[in-house]
Design an enzyme around this catalytic site. Structure first.
Site, PDB file in Angstrom:
ATOM      1  N   PRO A   2      13.466 -13.362  -6.296  1.00 25.10           N
ATOM      2  CA  PRO A   2      12.199 -12.965  -6.912  1.00 25.10           C
ATOM      3  C   PRO A   2      11.819 -11.526  -6.578  1.00 25.10           C
ATOM      4  O   PRO A   2      11.946 -11.080  -5.436  1.00 25.10           O
ATOM      5  CB  PRO A   2      11.183 -13.920  -6.309  1.00 25.10           C
ATOM      6  CG  PRO A   2      11.963 -15.028  -5.709  1.00 25.10           C
ATOM      7  CD  PRO A   2      13.291 -14.466  -5.360  1.00 25.10           C
ATOM      8  N   GLU A  10      -6.546   1.434  -5.385  1.00 24.79           N
ATOM      9  CA  GLU A  10      -6.398   2.035  -4.060  1.00 24.79           C
ATOM     10  C   GLU A  10      -7.539   1.623  -3.147  1.00 24.79           C
ATOM     11  O   GLU A  10      -8.624   1.309  -3.604  1.00 24.79           O
ATOM     12  CB  GLU A  10      -6.433   3.562  -4.173  1.00 24.79           C
ATOM     13  CG  GLU A  10      -5.279   4.176  -4.868  1.00 24.79           C
ATOM     14  CD  GLU A  10      -5.451   5.678  -5.036  1.00 24.79           C
ATOM     15  OE1 GLU A  10      -6.603   6.158  -5.130  1.00 24.79           O
ATOM     16  OE2 GLU A  10      -4.427   6.369  -5.073  1.00 24.79           O
ATOM     17  N   GLY A  11      -7.260   1.667  -1.853  1.00 24.68           N
ATOM     18  CA  GLY A  11      -8.318   1.488  -0.872  1.00 24.68           C
ATOM     19  C   GLY A  11      -8.207   0.256  -0.001  1.00 24.68           C
ATOM     20  O   GLY A  11      -9.008   0.084   0.905  1.00 24.68           O
TER      21      GLY A  11
END
Length: 71
Positions: A2, A10-11
């Site tokens: 897989p 973001e962040g």
């Protein structure tokens, strides 16, 4: 074998990304019966300035959301 791509803004902290990678890996191992070492996860982060919902940029709708906290 897989290969999962996760797209998130973001962040998020490195710890949250570790938790996410572990949870997704655990789910694939349990559900598909695959080997842990065969699971590949790619986290694709994008700027909230490049994400809009309802005609508004996410960065305008939720300023400071998910911003890294300074230690």
């Amino acid at each position: 074998m897989p290969f999962v791509t996760i797209q998130i803004g973001e962040g998020h902290s490195i710890e949250k990304k570790r938790e996410l990678a572990k949870a997704i890996t655990d789910a694939l191992v349990e559900t598909l019966g695959t080997q842990r070492e065969w699971v590949t996860i790619h986290i694709d982060e994008f700027s909230r300035d490049n994400w809009a919902v309802g005609g508004e940029l996410h960065s305008d709708k939720h300023p400071g959301r998910h911003a890294e906290k300074s230690a």
